[in-house]
Every structure is written in structure tokens, then in C-alpha cells.
Design a protein around this motif. Structure first.
Motif, PDB file in Angstrom:
ATOM      1  N   SER A 253      68.776   8.289   3.130  1.00 49.92           N
ATOM      2  CA  SER A 253      68.545   8.730   1.747  1.00 49.92           C
ATOM      3  C   SER A 253      69.742   9.517   1.251  1.00 49.92           C
ATOM      4  O   SER A 253      70.218  10.430   1.941  1.00 49.92           O
ATOM      5  N   PRO A 254      70.239   9.188   0.052  1.00 52.05           N
ATOM      6  CA  PRO A 254      71.303  10.012  -0.528  1.00 52.05           C
ATOM      7  C   PRO A 254      70.778  11.383  -0.898  1.00 52.05           C
ATOM      8  O   PRO A 254      69.594  11.550  -1.226  1.00 52.05           O
ATOM      9  N   GLY A 255      71.649  12.381  -0.855  1.00 51.44           N
ATOM     10  CA  GLY A 255      71.262  13.733  -1.225  1.00 51.44           C
ATOM     11  C   GLY A 255      71.163  13.901  -2.733  1.00 51.44           C
ATOM     12  O   GLY A 255      71.188  12.939  -3.499  1.00 51.44           O
ATOM     13  N   HIS A 256      71.082  15.140  -3.164  1.00 50.37           N
ATOM     14  CA  HIS A 256      70.941  15.482  -4.580  1.00 50.37           C
ATOM     15  C   HIS A 256      72.196  15.085  -5.349  1.00 50.37           C
ATOM     16  O   HIS A 256      73.297  15.030  -4.800  1.00 50.37           O
TER      17      HIS A 256
ATOM     18  N   SER B 223      73.891  16.736  -7.296  1.00 54.73           N
ATOM     19  CA  SER B 223      74.877  17.823  -7.297  1.00 54.73           C
ATOM     20  C   SER B 223      75.639  17.923  -5.987  1.00 54.73           C
ATOM     21  O   SER B 223      76.563  18.738  -5.867  1.00 54.73           O
ATOM     22  N   GLU B 224      75.271  17.102  -4.986  1.00 49.02           N
ATOM     23  CA  GLU B 224      75.893  17.135  -3.665  1.00 49.02           C
ATOM     24  C   GLU B 224      76.403  15.730  -3.320  1.00 49.02           C
ATOM     25  O   GLU B 224      75.768  15.001  -2.565  1.00 49.02           O
ATOM     26  N   PRO B 225      77.543  15.336  -3.879  1.00 53.90           N
ATOM     27  CA  PRO B 225      77.973  13.933  -3.788  1.00 53.90           C
ATOM     28  C   PRO B 225      78.247  13.421  -2.387  1.00 53.90           C
ATOM     29  O   PRO B 225      78.212  12.211  -2.160  1.00 53.90           O
ATOM     30  N   GLY B 226      78.508  14.285  -1.416  1.00 48.88           N
ATOM     31  CA  GLY B 226      78.777  13.807  -0.063  1.00 48.88           C
ATOM     32  C   GLY B 226      77.609  13.881   0.883  1.00 48.88           C
ATOM     33  O   GLY B 226      77.720  13.486   2.044  1.00 48.88           O
ATOM     34  N   VAL B 227      76.456  14.357   0.404  1.00 51.50           N
ATOM     35  CA  VAL B 227      75.319  14.615   1.286  1.00 51.50           C
ATOM     36  C   VAL B 227      74.425  13.383   1.418  1.00 51.50           C
ATOM     37  O   VAL B 227      74.094  12.733   0.429  1.00 51.50           O
ATOM     38  N   TRP B 228      74.056  13.080   2.683  1.00 52.78           N
ATOM     39  CA  TRP B 228      73.071  12.053   3.000  1.00 52.78           C
ATOM     40  C   TRP B 228      72.109  12.618   4.035  1.00 52.78           C
ATOM     41  O   TRP B 228      72.453  13.531   4.791  1.00 52.78           O
ATOM     42  N   TYR B 229      70.892  12.053   4.072  1.00 53.86           N
ATOM     43  CA  TYR B 229      69.915  12.382   5.103  1.00 53.86           C
ATOM     44  C   TYR B 229      69.561  11.119   5.876  1.00 53.86           C
ATOM     45  O   TYR B 229      69.546  10.006   5.319  1.00 53.86           O
ATOM     46  N   ALA B 230      69.276  11.296   7.165  1.00 54.53           N
ATOM     47  CA  ALA B 230      68.877  10.176   8.024  1.00 54.53           C
ATOM     48  C   ALA B 230      67.651  10.568   8.828  1.00 54.53           C
ATOM     49  O   ALA B 230      67.541  11.699   9.313  1.00 54.53           O
TER      50      ALA B 230
ATOM     51  N   SER C  89      62.931  12.144   0.766  1.00 58.63           N
ATOM     52  CA  SER C  89      63.136  12.176  -0.687  1.00 58.63           C
ATOM     53  C   SER C  89      63.519  13.583  -1.113  1.00 58.63           C
ATOM     54  O   SER C  89      62.841  14.554  -0.764  1.00 58.63           O
ATOM     55  N   VAL C  90      64.599  13.679  -1.887  1.00 58.00           N
ATOM     56  CA  VAL C  90      65.050  14.955  -2.433  1.00 58.00           C
ATOM     57  C   VAL C  90      64.596  15.037  -3.893  1.00 58.00           C
ATOM     58  O   VAL C  90      64.819  14.111  -4.667  1.00 58.00           O
ATOM     59  N   ASP C  91      63.963  16.129  -4.241  1.00 57.30           N
ATOM     60  CA  ASP C  91      63.519  16.347  -5.618  1.00 57.30           C
ATOM     61  C   ASP C  91      64.749  16.341  -6.529  1.00 57.30           C
ATOM     62  O   ASP C  91      65.662  17.150  -6.334  1.00 57.30           O
ATOM     63  N   PRO C  92      64.819  15.453  -7.518  1.00 57.95           N
ATOM     64  CA  PRO C  92      66.013  15.403  -8.383  1.00 57.95           C
ATOM     65  C   PRO C  92      66.235  16.673  -9.188  1.00 57.95           C
ATOM     66  O   PRO C  92      67.320  16.897  -9.722  1.00 57.95           O
ATOM     67  N   ARG C  93      65.215  17.554  -9.261  1.00 62.21           N
ATOM     68  CA  ARG C  93      65.352  18.817  -9.993  1.00 62.21           C
ATOM     69  C   ARG C  93      65.818  19.957  -9.110  1.00 62.21           C
ATOM     70  O   ARG C  93      66.223  21.012  -9.623  1.00 62.21           O
ATOM     71  N   ASP C  94      65.770  19.768  -7.766  1.00 62.18           N
ATOM     72  CA  ASP C  94      66.003  20.891  -6.866  1.00 62.18           C
ATOM     73  C   ASP C  94      66.468  20.365  -5.511  1.00 62.18           C
ATOM     74  O   ASP C  94      65.693  19.759  -4.776  1.00 62.18           O
ATOM     75  N   ALA C  95      67.738  20.602  -5.164  1.00 61.64           N
ATOM     76  CA  ALA C  95      68.285  20.098  -3.901  1.00 61.64           C
ATOM     77  C   ALA C  95      67.619  20.716  -2.682  1.00 61.64           C
ATOM     78  O   ALA C  95      67.718  20.178  -1.572  1.00 61.64           O
ATOM     79  N   ASN C  96      66.932  21.841  -2.862  1.00 63.86           N
ATOM     80  CA  ASN C  96      66.263  22.507  -1.745  1.00 63.86           C
ATOM     81  C   ASN C  96      64.889  21.926  -1.428  1.00 63.86           C
ATOM     82  O   ASN C  96      64.311  22.247  -0.391  1.00 63.86           O
ATOM     83  N   HIS C  97      64.375  21.094  -2.327  1.00 61.07           N
ATOM     84  CA  HIS C  97      63.003  20.585  -2.205  1.00 61.07           C
ATOM     85  C   HIS C  97      63.043  19.169  -1.642  1.00 61.07           C
ATOM     86  O   HIS C  97      63.521  18.241  -2.297  1.00 61.07           O
ATOM     87  N   ILE C  98      62.536  19.012  -0.420  1.00 61.56           N
ATOM     88  CA  ILE C  98      62.639  17.743   0.295  1.00 61.56           C
ATOM     89  C   ILE C  98      61.272  17.340   0.836  1.00 61.56           C
ATOM     90  O   ILE C  98      60.517  18.178   1.338  1.00 61.56           O
TER      91      ILE C  98
ATOM     92  N   ASP D 191      63.170  24.876   1.192  1.00 62.84           N
ATOM     93  CA  ASP D 191      64.352  25.685   1.465  1.00 62.84           C
ATOM     94  C   ASP D 191      65.431  24.867   2.175  1.00 62.84           C
ATOM     95  O   ASP D 191      66.023  25.297   3.138  1.00 62.84           O
ATOM     96  N   ARG D 192      65.599  23.626   1.706  1.00 61.11           N
ATOM     97  CA  ARG D 192      66.686  22.766   2.190  1.00 61.11           C
ATOM     98  C   ARG D 192      66.514  22.371   3.654  1.00 61.11           C
ATOM     99  O   ARG D 192      67.474  22.124   4.379  1.00 61.11           O
ATOM    100  N   GLY D 193      65.286  22.332   4.122  1.00 64.83           N
ATOM    101  CA  GLY D 193      65.003  21.890   5.478  1.00 64.83           C
ATOM    102  C   GLY D 193      64.902  22.996   6.495  1.00 64.83           C
ATOM    103  O   GLY D 193      64.753  22.723   7.689  1.00 64.83           O
ATOM    104  N   GLY D 194      64.938  24.250   6.052  1.00 62.72           N
ATOM    105  CA  GLY D 194      64.828  25.362   6.995  1.00 62.72           C
ATOM    106  C   GLY D 194      63.427  25.520   7.540  1.00 62.72           C
ATOM    107  O   GLY D 194      63.239  25.836   8.720  1.00 62.72           O
ATOM    108  N   ASN D 195      62.430  25.310   6.697  1.00 63.45           N
ATOM    109  CA  ASN D 195      61.021  25.394   7.091  1.00 63.45           C
ATOM    110  C   ASN D 195      60.271  24.199   6.530  1.00 63.45           C
ATOM    111  O   ASN D 195      60.638  23.648   5.483  1.00 63.45           O
ATOM    112  N   TRP D 196      59.181  23.835   7.217  1.00 58.42           N
ATOM    113  CA  TRP D 196      58.408  22.652   6.831  1.00 58.42           C
ATOM    114  C   TRP D 196      56.918  22.946   6.908  1.00 58.42           C
ATOM    115  O   TRP D 196      56.484  23.770   7.715  1.00 58.42           O
TER     116      TRP D 196
END
Length: 280
Positions: free
Chosen positions: A99-102, A104-111, A161-170, A184-189
């Protein structure tokens, strides 16, 4: 119009004219590789990422900067931390989801991997780091039902899935495990499975242990979430925090069990599924 297709015999790219009347096919790309996912970067449309498993050589990730004409393998693929002496560690069998990141973060991806692990790249998919907030969470083994029987090709993490309104919300889905959310960007779930049926679990309203197959946020309203689950088709409005089984409206001879689900890009009330039809 392009369709990116991953198969057990490589990847294919189908391209059409503007009216979608004529199509051409490119491929197979990486003939003989099992391609689990191939994804276009919406921030850089010429960039593609591919998760592939070349037989006995282990999982690989590839990046193309020219829409699939040439590819470069990731220099540091997703990998779990080495186990301590005397302990049995986790080994990534394959990368199942990208999944591509937010925006606002053009180099970020998640796997997402099998077994269930979450990884992040900040350099366009070349190097990957563990998201320790999930991978080292004290509840991870319980959430993932570690050691129990899973899907035939291995338990997977998917639907990142990254919330398009908030890069911290996944959000993410796990087969098995359920749907989980981080603010919090994956710090807690935290599990997000209230209202979801799990006929294979001893507890009917279990907090986790579910088997979502695919989870999608709607691009026009990211608080509207659709899910194809092992136990039906569901919809959630995030403010309510409750899954509603909308698949009961499916024809009874077909049922509401399947794998993929896709939302309409311009209509929050519409989604498509491919049910697993057991009839002739």
C-alpha cells in the motif's frame, strides 16, 4: 486504462484505449514467479511496486519507475528481527500486500507479510523496516493466533489503508486475526471487529481472531469501510464502530462468502464483490 494483474505464473499489464473497446497485453512479467500484489503509486503514476515469490528463493519486492518496462529488486526486503538465542523467531515467507503511504509522504510504502507482519519503506520501496508497534506488540501472537492452523498458503496481513486525511491513521486486516486500527502511525494498535460474526470461534462476539479477506476505505468518505469476510460482507461507519452484515441481501443460492471487494470511486453506497459460488 490499465489493469495490473498478479498470478502464480507472473504479472500482466492490460491496457485499453479511451473507450475501453480495444485492449493490449504486456507480459508475463517475471515468468514463473508467484506475484501476490502489483500496485501503482498514485503519487507517481509511472512507479509500480510488485510483491513476488520466485519459487524456492524467498520473497522479493521489485520497483519499476517506467510503468513496468524495467524492474529493480529491493536492496533490503521486509524481514522480522532475529530471534534471541533459544527462541524461535518469525520468518517472512512472502509479501502479500503493498500500500502506498499518505499523499504528503511521497516515498512511504507499507507491506504486509505472511506470517502477519507490518513493514514500512521511506525510500520508495528500496529498503524496509519493521513497524515494531505491531510486530513486537505483546498481544501480537494472540491477535494472530500464532501456532494455530491458518489459510492454506499461510496467514497474511493485508488491506493496509492510510486515512487520506491523516497519515497517522492506519487500518489493516489479518487472515487470521481481524481488522485493527492505529491512530499514531503504527505505534499502538487496537482491534476493530465489533459486530463481525465468527462462526468458527467459540466466542460469538470475540474481540479478535476473525478472518477478513479484504477491507476497503471509501475514497470520498474514509469513515465508510467495506469488508469481505470469511463470514459475510460487512459495512462500517467508523463513528459508530460497528460492522453491519450487508451480505444477507445476496441471493441465497450464492451466499456472501468471497475474497475481493471493491468500492465505487464516486458513490459511497456501491461496492462490488466476487462471491465464492458453490453451485454449478
Amino acid at each position: 486504462m490499465h489493469l495490473l494483474i498478479g498470478t502464480r505464473k507472473g504479472a500482466f499489464i492490460l491496457s485499453s484505449d479511451e473507450k475501453r473497446r480495444k485492449w493490449s497485453m504486456r507480459g508475463p512479467i517475471f515468468l514463473g514467479h508467484i506475484v501476490h500484489h502489483i500496485v501503482q503509486d498514485p503519487r507517481k503514476p509511472n512507479v509500480l511496486l510488485m510483491a513476488a515469490r520466485p519459487g524456492h528463493l524467498g520473497p522479493s519486492l521489485y520497483r519499476s519507475a517506467n510503468f513496468g518496462k524495467t524492474w529493480k529488486e529491493s536492496s533490503v526486503p521486509p524481514a522480522f528481527a532475529k530471534a534471541k538465542e533459544g527462541e524461535k523467531g518469525l520468518v517472512a515467507q512472502h509479501v502479500f500486500w503493498l500500500s502506498p503511504g499518505h499523499a504528503s509522504e511521497p516515498g512511504v510504502w507499507y507491506a504486509g507479510t505472511s506470517p502477519q507482519g507490518l513493514f514500512r519503506s521511506e525510500d520508495g520501496g528500496d529498503t524496509w523496516q519493521s513497524v515494531d508497534g505491531f510486530n513486537l506488540h505483546p498481544m501480537r501472537d494472540k491477535w494472530c493466533a500464532a501456532g494455530e492452523e491458518g489459510p492454506p498458503d499461510g496467514a497474511t496481513m493485508h488491506s493496509i489503508s492510510v486515512d487520506p486525511r491523516d497519515a497517522n491513521h492506519i487500518y489493516l486486516g489479518m487472515s487470521s486475526g481481524g481488522v485493527f486500527e492505529s491512530t499514531d502511525r503504527g505505534g499502538n494498535w487496537a482491534p476493530l471487529n465489533k459486530g463481525c460474526s465468527a462462526e468458527f470461534l467459540p466466542t460469538p462476539d470475540a474481540e479478535y481472531g476473525h478472518d477478513p479477506h479484504c477491507v476497503r476505505l471509501h475514497p470520498l468518505n474514509p469513515d465508510r469501510i467495506y469488508m469481505q469476510n470469511h463470514c459475510g460482507i460487512y459495512r462500517m461507519d467508523r463513528a459508530e464502530g460497528l460492522w453491519h452484515r450487508i451480505g444477507t441481501k445476496m441471493p441465497k443460492k450464492i451466499g456472501d462468502i468471497g475474497f475481493g471487494i471493491v468500492v465505487h470511486p464516486r458513490d459511497t453506497e456501491t461496492a462490488w464483490v466476487f462471491p465464492m459460488d458453490g453451485t454449478t
